[in-house]
Motif scaffolding. Structure first.
Motif, PDB file in Angstrom:
ATOM      1  N   LEU A  29       0.835  -1.196   0.000  1.00 37.55           N
ATOM      2  CA  LEU A  29       0.000   0.000   0.000  1.00 37.55           C
ATOM      3  C   LEU A  29       0.876   1.254   0.000  1.00 37.55           C
ATOM      4  O   LEU A  29       2.016   1.213   0.458  1.00 37.55           O
ATOM      5  CB  LEU A  29      -0.904   0.019   1.246  1.00 37.55           C
ATOM      6  N   PRO A  30       0.365   2.375  -0.490  1.00 37.15           N
ATOM      7  CA  PRO A  30       1.132   3.624  -0.406  1.00 37.15           C
ATOM      8  C   PRO A  30       1.301   4.046   1.046  1.00 37.15           C
ATOM      9  O   PRO A  30       0.345   4.000   1.825  1.00 37.15           O
ATOM     10  CB  PRO A  30       0.273   4.625  -1.194  1.00 37.15           C
ATOM     11  N   VAL A  31       2.526   4.427   1.412  1.00 36.47           N
ATOM     12  CA  VAL A  31       2.823   4.856   2.780  1.00 36.47           C
ATOM     13  C   VAL A  31       3.364   6.284   2.739  1.00 36.47           C
ATOM     14  O   VAL A  31       4.462   6.523   2.241  1.00 36.47           O
ATOM     15  CB  VAL A  31       3.842   3.917   3.459  1.00 36.47           C
ATOM     16  N   HIS A  32       2.602   7.218   3.261  1.00 40.05           N
ATOM     17  CA  HIS A  32       2.996   8.625   3.313  1.00 40.05           C
ATOM     18  C   HIS A  32       3.798   8.861   4.590  1.00 40.05           C
ATOM     19  O   HIS A  32       3.378   8.450   5.672  1.00 40.05           O
ATOM     20  CB  HIS A  32       1.762   9.523   3.267  1.00 40.05           C
ATOM     21  N   ILE A  33       4.942   9.516   4.473  1.00 41.82           N
ATOM     22  CA  ILE A  33       5.891   9.575   5.584  1.00 41.82           C
ATOM     23  C   ILE A  33       6.277  11.009   5.929  1.00 41.82           C
ATOM     24  O   ILE A  33       6.276  11.904   5.076  1.00 41.82           O
ATOM     25  CB  ILE A  33       7.161   8.772   5.263  1.00 41.82           C
ATOM     26  N   PHE A  34       6.612  11.213   7.219  1.00 41.10           N
ATOM     27  CA  PHE A  34       7.140  12.510   7.649  1.00 41.10           C
ATOM     28  C   PHE A  34       8.020  12.321   8.875  1.00 41.10           C
ATOM     29  O   PHE A  34       7.742  11.521   9.754  1.00 41.10           O
ATOM     30  CB  PHE A  34       6.021  13.488   7.998  1.00 41.10           C
ATOM     31  N   ASP A  35       9.109  13.116   8.896  1.00 41.80           N
ATOM     32  CA  ASP A  35       9.980  13.219  10.054  1.00 41.80           C
ATOM     33  C   ASP A  35      10.720  14.547   9.944  1.00 41.80           C
ATOM     34  O   ASP A  35      10.900  15.077   8.840  1.00 41.80           O
ATOM     35  CB  ASP A  35      10.990  12.060  10.099  1.00 41.80           C
ATOM     36  N   MET A  36      11.123  15.086  11.089  1.00 45.65           N
ATOM     37  CA  MET A  36      11.890  16.331  11.078  1.00 45.65           C
ATOM     38  C   MET A  36      13.270  16.139  10.449  1.00 45.65           C
ATOM     39  O   MET A  36      13.897  17.087   9.996  1.00 45.65           O
ATOM     40  CB  MET A  36      12.040  16.859  12.509  1.00 45.65           C
ATOM     41  N   ASN A  37      13.733  14.900  10.429  1.00 47.63           N
ATOM     42  CA  ASN A  37      15.030  14.564   9.845  1.00 47.63           C
ATOM     43  C   ASN A  37      14.860  14.283   8.360  1.00 47.63           C
ATOM     44  O   ASN A  37      14.372  13.230   7.952  1.00 47.63           O
ATOM     45  CB  ASN A  37      15.619  13.340  10.561  1.00 47.63           C
ATOM     46  N   ALA A  38      15.266  15.233   7.544  1.00 44.75           N
ATOM     47  CA  ALA A  38      15.085  15.107   6.091  1.00 44.75           C
ATOM     48  C   ALA A  38      15.880  13.943   5.509  1.00 44.75           C
ATOM     49  O   ALA A  38      15.461  13.322   4.526  1.00 44.75           O
ATOM     50  CB  ALA A  38      15.490  16.407   5.398  1.00 44.75           C
ATOM     51  N   ASP A  39      17.033  13.634   6.101  1.00 48.12           N
ATOM     52  CA  ASP A  39      17.845  12.525   5.597  1.00 48.12           C
ATOM     53  C   ASP A  39      17.107  11.196   5.771  1.00 48.12           C
ATOM     54  O   ASP A  39      17.117  10.343   4.871  1.00 48.12           O
ATOM     55  CB  ASP A  39      19.187  12.471   6.331  1.00 48.12           C
ATOM     56  N   ALA A  40      16.475  11.023   6.927  1.00 43.99           N
ATOM     57  CA  ALA A  40      15.720   9.789   7.169  1.00 43.99           C
ATOM     58  C   ALA A  40      14.548   9.685   6.203  1.00 43.99           C
ATOM     59  O   ALA A  40      14.270   8.611   5.653  1.00 43.99           O
ATOM     60  CB  ALA A  40      15.227   9.753   8.617  1.00 43.99           C
ATOM     61  N   VAL A  41      13.864  10.795   5.969  1.00 42.22           N
ATOM     62  CA  VAL A  41      12.752  10.810   5.009  1.00 42.22           C
ATOM     63  C   VAL A  41      13.261  10.425   3.633  1.00 42.22           C
ATOM     64  O   VAL A  41      12.632   9.624   2.924  1.00 42.22           O
ATOM     65  CB  VAL A  41      12.076  12.193   4.978  1.00 42.22           C
ATOM     66  N   GLY A  42      14.411  10.965   3.257  1.00 45.12           N
ATOM     67  CA  GLY A  42      14.981  10.663   1.947  1.00 45.12           C
ATOM     68  C   GLY A  42      15.308   9.192   1.771  1.00 45.12           C
ATOM     69  O   GLY A  42      15.064   8.616   0.707  1.00 45.12           O
ATOM     70  N   ARG A  43      15.833   8.587   2.833  1.00 49.05           N
ATOM     71  CA  ARG A  43      16.183   7.162   2.742  1.00 49.05           C
ATOM     72  C   ARG A  43      14.939   6.298   2.584  1.00 49.05           C
ATOM     73  O   ARG A  43      14.914   5.365   1.765  1.00 49.05           O
ATOM     74  CB  ARG A  43      16.965   6.734   3.998  1.00 49.05           C
ATOM     75  N   VAL A  44      13.892   6.589   3.350  1.00 51.15           N
ATOM     76  CA  VAL A  44      12.664   5.795   3.236  1.00 51.15           C
ATOM     77  C   VAL A  44      11.975   6.070   1.906  1.00 51.15           C
ATOM     78  O   VAL A  44      11.413   5.165   1.281  1.00 51.15           O
ATOM     79  CB  VAL A  44      11.722   6.071   4.420  1.00 51.15           C
ATOM     80  N   ALA A  45      12.023   7.313   1.455  1.00 53.96           N
ATOM     81  CA  ALA A  45      11.435   7.655   0.153  1.00 53.96           C
ATOM     82  C   ALA A  45      12.136   6.898  -0.970  1.00 53.96           C
ATOM     83  O   ALA A  45      11.496   6.466  -1.946  1.00 53.96           O
ATOM     84  CB  ALA A  45      11.509   9.158  -0.078  1.00 53.96           C
TER      85      ALA A  45
END
Length: 300
Positions: A29-45
């Motif tokens: 399923l599509p998983v929409h993500i957010f975190d204050m740490n942009a690097d972590a968001v980038g890795r999961v994206a």
């Protein structure tokens, strides 16, 4: 299959990032993500997660949102922001370790806004989060548990229904308190054995073959205590103190004064004040065996 069609995940820390990666990879399923740490968001994206600019944006697109945050202090405002949007999720699932009374109060508040709230804290290690073999303790109705189990099973190999709202937190908090007390006991046994001329590693190997065997002995004991290995970013002392304080709050609410738990909490606070803050919590052995000296007695 889950009845939900779009998912959200907020909080991509040491545990949250691998948990979210497993949800992205296994749920389909599509998983929409957010975190204050942009690097972590980038890795999961990069692994397929759909990056959003804010928690509110996640809530506007997801049917169910999973939270993996430091404590209830962060869970409350994020959950309220999710429930306050024009388009809100049907359910919020708190996978953090959170205060029981405040979790139950938040669940009632969100229910009045038309949003269900389930507690599903996780246990085991960062390696288990990576492998998707976490223990997940769920507090909510049977129907909610059945709805969420296919999704939670993407992140955990053991998904347990513990009872109504808050009971998942009770199980997780007391699980951790039991580990802390056992690590304290193992630290004392190790110190006695070493001073009696026994090799610590051999001692624990032999104890593991008898009635003293336990998960904590084989993991915290053999992998950390006897090897004097206390890395940072692996369930540090500061996190252990937070969870132990939650256990003592539960005890106080039940008009009970625990002796072993209070003593263990006191020792961890002493270790923290002596400089063991971000190291893996079995580093308490250095206080127990006298390598570090407490600055002062800390009362729970």
């Amino acid at each position: 299959m889950s009845k939900y069609k779009t998912l959200g995940f907020i909080g991509l820390g040491v545990m949250g990032e691998p948990m979210c990666n497993n949800l992205v990879r296994k749920s389909g399923l599509p998983v929409h993500i957010f975190d204050m740490n942009a690097d972590a968001v980038g890795r999961v994206a990069a692994n397929g997660g759909k990056a959003e600019a804010s928690a509110a944006d996640v809530g506007a697109k997801a049917d169910v949102v999973f939270l993996s945050l430091p404590s209830i202090d962060q869970v409350e405002p994020v959950a309220r922001a999710l429930a306050g949007g024009a388009r809100k999720p049907a359910m919020i699932v708190d996978m953090s370790t959170s205060d029981v009374a405040r979790s139950r109060a938040l669940a009632a508040e969100l229910k009045a806004r038309g949003v269900a709230f389930v507690d599903a804290p996780v246990a085991r290690t960062a390696e288990a989060a990576l492998k998707g073999t976490l223990l997940i303790s769920v507090g909510g109705s049977v129907a909610q548990y059945e709805e969420l189990k296919p999704l939670l099973s993407c992140m955990g190999s053991d998904v347990l229904h513990c009872g109504d709202t808050g009971c998942g937190q009770v199980v997780k908090i007391l699980n951790n308190m039991m580990v802390f007390m056992t690590v304290n006991a193992l630290s004392e046994v190790l110190t006695i054995g070493r001073r009696a001329g026994m090799d610590g590693e051999r001692l624990f190997e032999l104890l593991a073959g008898g009635s003293a065997d336990s998960f904590a002995l084989r993991n915290h004991g053999m992998k950390s205590l006897v090897k004097d290995s206390f890395p940072e970013k692996v369930f540090p002392m500061v996190y252990a103190i937070k969870d132990a304080s939650l256990a003592l709050s539960l005890a106080k609410a039940g008009s009970f004064q625990p002796k072993i738990a209070s003593y263990t909490y006191n020792l961890m606070c002493q270790a923290h004040d002596a400089g063991i803050v971000n190291n893996y919590h079995p580093a308490i052995v250095q206080l127990v065996d006298g390598r570090i000296t407490p600055k002062q007695d800390v009362k729970p």
